[in-house]
Design a protein around this motif. Sequence first.
Motif, PDB file in Angstrom:
ATOM      1  N   GLY A  90      79.700  56.797 154.259  1.00  0.00           N
ATOM      2  CA  GLY A  90      80.693  57.146 155.279  1.00  0.00           C
ATOM      3  C   GLY A  90      82.117  56.723 154.963  1.00  0.00           C
ATOM      4  O   GLY A  90      82.954  56.655 155.864  1.00  0.00           O
ATOM      5  N   ALA A  91      82.393  56.419 153.701  1.00  0.00           N
ATOM      6  CA  ALA A  91      83.748  56.019 153.308  1.00  0.00           C
ATOM      7  C   ALA A  91      84.001  56.570 151.906  1.00  0.00           C
ATOM      8  O   ALA A  91      83.057  56.971 151.216  1.00  0.00           O
ATOM      9  N   PRO A  92      85.263  56.592 151.456  1.00  0.00           N
ATOM     10  CA  PRO A  92      85.526  57.098 150.104  1.00  0.00           C
ATOM     11  C   PRO A  92      84.795  56.266 149.044  1.00  0.00           C
ATOM     12  O   PRO A  92      84.540  55.069 149.258  1.00  0.00           O
ATOM     13  N   ASP A  93      84.518  56.906 147.910  1.00  0.00           N
ATOM     14  CA  ASP A  93      83.785  56.219 146.823  1.00  0.00           C
ATOM     15  C   ASP A  93      84.440  54.902 146.427  1.00  0.00           C
ATOM     16  O   ASP A  93      83.763  53.935 146.102  1.00  0.00           O
ATOM     17  N   TYR A  94      85.775  54.892 146.450  1.00  0.00           N
ATOM     18  CA  TYR A  94      86.466  53.690 145.979  1.00  0.00           C
ATOM     19  C   TYR A  94      86.237  52.473 146.879  1.00  0.00           C
ATOM     20  O   TYR A  94      86.611  51.362 146.525  1.00  0.00           O
ATOM     21  N   LEU A  95      85.640  52.695 148.047  1.00  0.00           N
ATOM     22  CA  LEU A  95      85.361  51.561 148.945  1.00  0.00           C
ATOM     23  C   LEU A  95      83.896  51.602 149.412  1.00  0.00           C
ATOM     24  O   LEU A  95      83.560  51.208 150.512  1.00  0.00           O
ATOM     25  N   THR A  96      83.022  52.078 148.533  1.00  0.00           N
ATOM     26  CA  THR A  96      81.602  52.169 148.893  1.00  0.00           C
ATOM     27  C   THR A  96      80.769  51.461 147.828  1.00  0.00           C
ATOM     28  O   THR A  96      80.968  51.670 146.636  1.00  0.00           O
ATOM     29  N   GLU A  97      79.859  50.614 148.315  1.00  0.00           N
ATOM     30  CA  GLU A  97      78.957  49.908 147.403  1.00  0.00           C
ATOM     31  C   GLU A  97      77.618  50.642 147.375  1.00  0.00           C
ATOM     32  O   GLU A  97      77.285  51.371 148.305  1.00  0.00           O
ATOM     33  N   THR A  98      76.808  50.380 146.342  1.00  0.00           N
ATOM     34  CA  THR A  98      75.417  50.825 146.426  1.00  0.00           C
ATOM     35  C   THR A  98      74.700  49.827 147.334  1.00  0.00           C
ATOM     36  O   THR A  98      75.184  48.696 147.547  1.00  0.00           O
ATOM     37  N   THR A  99      73.545  50.237 147.829  1.00  0.00           N
ATOM     38  CA  THR A  99      72.789  49.335 148.717  1.00  0.00           C
ATOM     39  C   THR A  99      72.438  48.041 147.983  1.00  0.00           C
ATOM     40  O   THR A  99      72.629  46.934 148.515  1.00  0.00           O
ATOM     41  N   ALA A 100      71.962  48.190 146.752  1.00  0.00           N
ATOM     42  CA  ALA A 100      71.518  47.007 145.994  1.00  0.00           C
ATOM     43  C   ALA A 100      72.693  46.055 145.758  1.00  0.00           C
ATOM     44  O   ALA A 100      72.574  44.835 145.932  1.00  0.00           O
ATOM     45  N   GLU A 101      73.815  46.650 145.394  1.00  0.00           N
ATOM     46  CA  GLU A 101      75.014  45.849 145.115  1.00  0.00           C
ATOM     47  C   GLU A 101      75.477  45.122 146.383  1.00  0.00           C
ATOM     48  O   GLU A 101      75.812  43.933 146.371  1.00  0.00           O
ATOM     49  N   SER A 102      75.475  45.835 147.489  1.00  0.00           N
ATOM     50  CA  SER A 102      75.942  45.268 148.746  1.00  0.00           C
ATOM     51  C   SER A 102      75.080  44.069 149.143  1.00  0.00           C
ATOM     52  O   SER A 102      75.584  43.020 149.542  1.00  0.00           O
ATOM     53  N   LEU A 103      73.772  44.228 148.998  1.00  0.00           N
ATOM     54  CA  LEU A 103      72.862  43.142 149.381  1.00  0.00           C
ATOM     55  C   LEU A 103      72.966  41.974 148.403  1.00  0.00           C
ATOM     56  O   LEU A 103      72.979  40.803 148.815  1.00  0.00           O
ATOM     57  N   ARG A 104      73.070  42.291 147.132  1.00  0.00           N
ATOM     58  CA  ARG A 104      73.147  41.224 146.122  1.00  0.00           C
ATOM     59  C   ARG A 104      74.431  40.400 146.299  1.00  0.00           C
ATOM     60  O   ARG A 104      74.408  39.173 146.327  1.00  0.00           O
ATOM     61  N   GLU A 105      75.531  41.082 146.460  1.00  0.00           N
ATOM     62  CA  GLU A 105      76.810  40.380 146.611  1.00  0.00           C
ATOM     63  C   GLU A 105      76.843  39.559 147.905  1.00  0.00           C
ATOM     64  O   GLU A 105      77.390  38.460 147.950  1.00  0.00           O
ATOM     65  N   THR A 106      76.248  40.116 148.958  1.00  0.00           N
ATOM     66  CA  THR A 106      76.214  39.392 150.233  1.00  0.00           C
ATOM     67  C   THR A 106      75.359  38.134 150.098  1.00  0.00           C
ATOM     68  O   THR A 106      75.726  37.057 150.559  1.00  0.00           O
TER      69      THR A 106
END
Length: 415
Positions: free
Chosen positions: A155-171
């Motif tokens: 729901g946001a431009p690619d430049y501000l979108t994470e993959t699910t795995a990346e988002s969870l890992r970084e969090t």
Amino acid sequence: MRTILHGDFLWSKGPEELTTQTGYLVANDGVIEDLYPVLPEKYAGHPVTEHKGAIVPAFCDLHVHASQYVERGLGMDLLLSDWLNEYTFPQEARFADPAYAEPIYDAFIDDLILHGTFAVSAFATIHRGATSYLIRRMEEKGLYGYIGKVNMNCGAPDYLTETTAESLRETEQFLEEFSGNRTAKPILTPRFAPTCTEELMRGLGLLAARYGVGLQTHLVESRWEASAALEGYPDCACDTEIYERAGLMDHGPVIGAHFIFPSAKDIEILKRHNGVAVHCPDATVNIIAGIMETGTLQDRGVAVALGSDIGGGHNIGVCSQAARAVQLSKLKHFYEPENNRQIGFANAFHLLTRGGGQVFGKLGAFEPGYILNALVLDGLHDPGIVRTPAEIAERFCYIGTPANITARYLSGKRI
Ligand code: GUN
Ligand code: FE
């Protein structure tokens, strides 16, 4: 370390009850022992700091985007979805670069302190590096806070979108690194339902349980948001249910910004999890176009607090939002008397101090066991007229400037 202050103390005992007491406030290592009308014999000879004006609890801003500090007062001509896409997402993307982010976070923190805000629930951006800098600096300063690395995987431009795995890992790395913080603590921050898939929400729910952390997000903030939220969640009856089903509301404070168009079910769910609905009056007028039913929500048992919502809002001093909350509450009552009980200044001051402070523990009052975070407000008298502490506080919220804060105490230390 012992602190003893003498003067006129003003604080909120409840939504309709402002109290003033003149006396000696004694705090040990930043924790209030008591407020004594007469200094107890055992403290005779101990240094006492005398203050003129009104001594009030420092302010709490329960919804602020630290990363939007440079947007305040700019780009205020659009409504939420367009505002995000045209102004905010491109600006937030720049936080990938620490050289851009760090001076902005430093300026944000300095300005909070200047304006008397010592406790915040703050969004950063999706970038763990810059977010870590923000939380580290807040902790070093001893400011109270919940700070979130934002999650966005759709729901946001690619430049501000994470993959699910990346988002969870970084969090998870963020939680791991900062869960032991003393005053500035991490919190889960799925931006809002339109930018998070169900898979991501469920993954965050597992992290909430594993690390014992709470949730900050935007809840039923605009008509567009309330319906866009459910597009990705056809099994949910309302926005708030998305977070409940994901297990995000059971392990720490629940902070829902705006809560302007709640259904009966949104209200029921927020209450079930002792959540706080954050009223951000300026943002409401700038980019949202709906007014929270503040008094009526309180009557229904919902806890309410105040937020600046920088940069949807434009005032870093959240104290201004107490005044604006009174104004908007009157306006809403005038046009929709059946929908809103009007609130007065005592109530707004409660939202600004004790109402917001309760999510951090004992913050926002001058009672035994509370943290001594205090401001001295002065210089708001009229010629020949001595104003009461309640009048000083009210006037400060309408027309005060940082120059009217003549002393600041954070955890008992003058700063
Ligand atoms: N909803 C999703 N993102 C935002 C934001 O950055 N500000 C506000 N006010 N609402 C939002
Ligand atoms: Fe916001």
